[in-house]
Design an enzyme around this catalytic site. Sequence first.
Site, PDB file in Angstrom:
ATOM      1  N   TYR A 189       0.783  -1.118  -0.061  1.00 12.28           N
ATOM      2  CA  TYR A 189      -0.015   0.094  -0.047  1.00 12.28           C
ATOM      3  C   TYR A 189       0.946   1.285   0.028  1.00 12.28           C
ATOM      4  O   TYR A 189       0.602   2.276  -0.700  1.00 12.28           O
ATOM      5  CB  TYR A 189      -0.794  -0.148   1.208  1.00 12.28           C
ATOM      6  N   LYS A 240       1.144   4.356  -2.592  1.00 14.45           N
ATOM      7  CA  LYS A 240       0.954   5.925  -2.207  1.00 14.45           C
ATOM      8  C   LYS A 240       2.148   6.709  -2.390  1.00 14.45           C
ATOM      9  O   LYS A 240       1.925   7.759  -3.051  1.00 14.45           O
ATOM     10  CB  LYS A 240       0.475   5.802  -0.682  1.00 14.45           C
TER      11      LYS A 240
HETATM   12  N1  LIG Z   1      -8.778   5.460   6.046  1.00 12.60           N
HETATM   13  C1  LIG Z   1      -7.524   5.794   6.343  1.00 12.60           C
HETATM   14  O1  LIG Z   1      -6.947   5.605   7.374  1.00 12.60           O
HETATM   15  C2  LIG Z   1      -6.785   6.498   5.124  1.00 12.60           C
HETATM   16  C3  LIG Z   1      -5.633   7.096   5.631  1.00 12.60           C
HETATM   17  C4  LIG Z   1      -4.812   7.420   4.474  1.00 12.60           C
HETATM   18  C5  LIG Z   1      -5.197   7.381   3.066  1.00 12.60           C
HETATM   19  N2  LIG Z   1      -6.394   7.034   2.941  1.00 12.60           N
HETATM   20  C6  LIG Z   1      -6.694   6.819   1.497  1.00 12.60           C
HETATM   21  O2  LIG Z   1      -8.349   7.693   1.239  1.00 12.60           O
HETATM   22  C7  LIG Z   1      -8.861   7.130   0.231  1.00 12.60           C
HETATM   23  C8  LIG Z   1     -10.288   6.769   0.609  1.00 12.60           C
HETATM   24  O3  LIG Z   1     -10.087   5.738   1.728  1.00 12.60           O
HETATM   25  P1  LIG Z   1     -11.477   5.409   2.792  1.00 12.60           P
HETATM   26  O4  LIG Z   1     -10.641   5.093   3.919  1.00 12.60           O
HETATM   27  O5  LIG Z   1     -12.415   6.290   2.759  1.00 12.60           O
HETATM   28  O6  LIG Z   1     -11.818   3.910   2.243  1.00 12.60           O
HETATM   29  P2  LIG Z   1     -13.141   3.242   1.789  1.00 12.60           P
HETATM   30  O7  LIG Z   1     -12.798   1.845   1.778  1.00 12.60           O
HETATM   31  O8  LIG Z   1     -14.049   3.794   3.124  1.00 12.60           O
HETATM   32  O9  LIG Z   1     -13.690   3.957   0.447  1.00 12.60           O
HETATM   33  C9  LIG Z   1     -13.037   3.526  -0.615  1.00 12.60           C
HETATM   34  C10 LIG Z   1     -14.132   3.600  -1.804  1.00 12.60           C
HETATM   35  O10 LIG Z   1     -13.349   3.560  -3.231  1.00 12.60           O
HETATM   36  C11 LIG Z   1     -14.141   2.858  -3.776  1.00 12.60           C
HETATM   37  N3  LIG Z   1     -13.322   1.976  -4.363  1.00 12.60           N
HETATM   38  C12 LIG Z   1     -12.613   1.033  -4.339  1.00 12.60           C
HETATM   39  N4  LIG Z   1     -12.183   0.507  -5.224  1.00 12.60           N
HETATM   40  C13 LIG Z   1     -12.528   1.148  -6.506  1.00 12.60           C
HETATM   41  C14 LIG Z   1     -12.338   1.377  -7.793  1.00 12.60           C
HETATM   42  N5  LIG Z   1     -11.589   0.391  -8.492  1.00 12.60           N
HETATM   43  N6  LIG Z   1     -12.740   2.208  -8.710  1.00 12.60           N
HETATM   44  C15 LIG Z   1     -13.711   3.055  -8.010  1.00 12.60           C
HETATM   45  N7  LIG Z   1     -13.937   3.159  -6.705  1.00 12.60           N
HETATM   46  C16 LIG Z   1     -13.193   2.234  -5.839  1.00 12.60           C
HETATM   47  C17 LIG Z   1     -14.938   1.996  -2.705  1.00 12.60           C
HETATM   48  O11 LIG Z   1     -16.267   1.481  -3.144  1.00 12.60           O
HETATM   49  C18 LIG Z   1     -15.276   2.880  -1.493  1.00 12.60           C
HETATM   50  O12 LIG Z   1     -16.621   3.601  -1.860  1.00 12.60           O
HETATM   51  C19 LIG Z   1      -7.950   5.845  -0.232  1.00 12.60           C
HETATM   52  O13 LIG Z   1      -7.281   6.450  -1.340  1.00 12.60           O
HETATM   53  C20 LIG Z   1      -7.134   5.488   1.086  1.00 12.60           C
HETATM   54  O14 LIG Z   1      -6.033   4.747   0.593  1.00 12.60           O
HETATM   55  C21 LIG Z   1      -7.230   6.505   3.774  1.00 12.60           C
END
Ligand SMILES: NC(=O)c1ccc[n+]([C@@H]2O[C@H](COP(=O)([O-])OP(=O)(O)OC[C@H]3O[C@@H](n4cnc5c(N)ncnc54)[C@H](O)[C@@H]3O)[C@@H](O)[C@H]2O)c1
Length: 244
Positions: A149, A153
């Site tokens: 991951y 990123k």
């Molecule tokens: N939650 C955390 O701690 C965190 C920390 C740093 C970065 N992020 C990043 O934030 C972003 C959102 O994460 P989140 O925590 O809200 O996750 P989440 O799993 O709640 O939401 C992710 C969304 O992306 C959609 N998705 C997944 N694969 C997809 C694809 N191939 N095409 C289109 N949509 C797709 C899913 O259906 C979901 O609605 C991500 O890029 C994640 O890496 C999250």
Amino acid sequence: MTDKRCVVVTGAASGLGKSIATAFAQNGDFVFVADIDGDAAHAVAEALGGRAVQMDIADAASVQEAASAIFEHSGRVDVLINNAGIVGGRGSVVDLDLEVLRRALTVNVLGTWTVTQAIGRKMQARKAGTIINITSIGARQPTPEMGHYEASKAAIEAITRTTAIEMAPFGIRANAIAPGPVVTPMTQRLVENPDARAAWEARIPLGTIAEVDQIAPAALFLASAAASHITGTSLTIDGGQLLK
Ligand SMILES: NC(=O)c1ccc[n+]([C@@H]2O[C@H](COP(=O)([O-])OP(=O)(O)OC[C@H]3O[C@@H](n4cnc5c(N)ncnc54)[C@H](O)[C@@H]3O)[C@@H](O)[C@H]2O)c1
């Protein structure tokens, strides 16, 4: 065609993307809720007065079809938020099932790149628009077994800088937001386990894992005129985790 700013948020059916989409809608913008989960995207879009687009960012044909639907509807995209992303699993560098790595690179890296191509080309032609990529502090700080991951990123941080330098002559800015851990469905298992949560929060000087509404305002800011001289940067929002 609308007078409002047109904003595309990928992965907007859940978690951080939903919160970012909500912040833009509350700001008076028209939001395209793009997600692989079409039903969930519809529910969010309906609540926000926006429009749902089913889009699998890992599938170039799906991205192209969704982008065509967006441009047919609004004629332009003013703000692209590349938020959709996955954690593929866990595993050390030497033990990881390479399929986990392949999937994370396909969705997170190729997906972000593909959407940027489909929407960024039209931004370049219009000489207007701004792009925000959601990365992670994991791009800079390792956590054991999260390497697949973190590598994905880090690649998006590099893509952000290249996008910024290539698109600057067109007046288009590209930035990243790098959150630490945030309470979303992605982190649900960690957050619901008191020991795991406490262990993580011990790494955070401000003491807590973020809520989505501590991240979303940064996207509004980076997309605003107030950020008109900011490009190629990655804004860390991590309660100080990178300081340790
Ligand atoms: N939650 C955390 O701690 C965190 C920390 C740093 C970065 N992020 C990043 O934030 C972003 C959102 O994460 P989140 O925590 O809200 O996750 P989440 O799993 O709640 O939401 C992710 C969304 O992306 C959609 N998705 C997944 N694969 C997809 C694809 N191939 N095409 C289109 N949509 C797709 C899913 O259906 C979901 O609605 C991500 O890029 C994640 O890496 C999250």
